[in-house]
Design an enzyme around this catalytic site. Structure first.
Site, short mmCIF file in Angstrom:
data_model
loop_
_atom_site.label_atom_id
_atom_site.label_comp_id
_atom_site.label_asym_id
_atom_site.label_seq_id
_atom_site.Cartn_x
_atom_site.Cartn_y
_atom_site.Cartn_z
N ASP A 1 34.82 -8.41 32.91
CA ASP A 1 34.16 -7.61 31.08
C ASP A 1 32.31 -7.88 31.68
OD1 ASP A 1 33.90 -5.32 29.52
OD2 ASP A 1 34.77 -7.30 27.93
N GLU B 1 34.45 -3.36 34.97
CA GLU B 1 34.61 -2.12 33.64
C GLU B 1 33.19 -1.71 33.87
OE1 GLU B 1 36.71 -2.49 29.65
OE2 GLU B 1 34.53 -2.41 29.00
N ASP C 1 36.73 -11.04 25.19
CA ASP C 1 36.58 -10.77 26.50
C ASP C 1 37.24 -11.13 27.84
OD1 ASP C 1 33.43 -9.00 24.93
OD2 ASP C 1 34.82 -10.23 24.31
#
Length: 207
Positions: free
Chosen positions: A11, A71, A144
């Protein structure tokens, strides 16, 4: 023998970067590690990028992942933030590319949908579902980290779907080739009931 693979989920961020590593043995999933790389103390943006490259490279060396799932930047933020986030993503990707690791990118809504069934799920809902799926419980300071695990899970679900589709296509091709030397022509002659015409005939007979 059950197939084995390791998926590294990332992430990306310019202040906090989350990571999650999952192991897949057959259809069994397990968590190997999750955590964050705190980048807040880095003095310049370029030092942030250097730190991301170094830290993700360490993860790659430690776990030797078969794939990396990352992502995609969330569109809608201001251009300067998007630029910096894209660079952070690129630094993480570079660490995998240096080791020839395949990389897969997923939109935030796709990740949430894959894991929770809701494209607008909150970070807390994602964290809760990730822990339920992998069977672990811990206090996570930065969400996260669980987001990164969710990205890895998203890739697992998507790759399994693609794999099953390819397997089905291969079976159809294999079946058609096995009927005769002339492929589909012989297949149709040997299996008239499987063609559209044959199916329509059966429907009329039934009706």
């Amino acid at each position: 023998m059950a197939s084995k693979r390791v998926i590294l989920g990332i992430d990306p961020g310019t202040r906090i970067l989350g990571f999650g590593v999952i192991s897949v043995i057959g259809n069994k999933l397990s968590l190997k590690e999750l955590g964050v790389i705190n980048l807040k103390k880095e003095e310049t943006h370029f030092l942030v990028l250097q730190r991301i490259l170094l830290e993700v490279s360490k993860l790659v060396r430690k776990y030797r992942p078969d794939e990396m799932a990352i992502e995609a930047p969330f569109y809608g933020k201001n251009p300067q933030t998007m630029l910096k986030l894209g660079r952070a993503q690129g630094a993480a990707i570079s660490a995998a590319l240096l080791k020839d690791i395949p990389i897969y990118e997923y939109a935030p809504t796709s990740v949430k949908l894959s894991v929770t069934g809701k494209g607008a799920a909150s970070k807390e809902q994602v964290a809760s579902m990730v822990q339920a799926i992998l069977g672990f419980s811990c206090q996570v300071k930065y969400l996260d980290a669980t987001d990164a695990v969710a990205i890895a899970l998203c890739h697992y679900y998507n790759s399994n779907t693609l794999s099953s589709q390819v397997t089905k296509e291969k079976k159809v091709v294999s079946l058609s080739r096995g009927v005769g030397k002339r492929g589909w022509e012989d297949f149709v002659k040997a299996n008239p009931s499987r063609t559209i015409t044959g199916i329509n005939r059966r429907k009329k007979t039934t009706d």
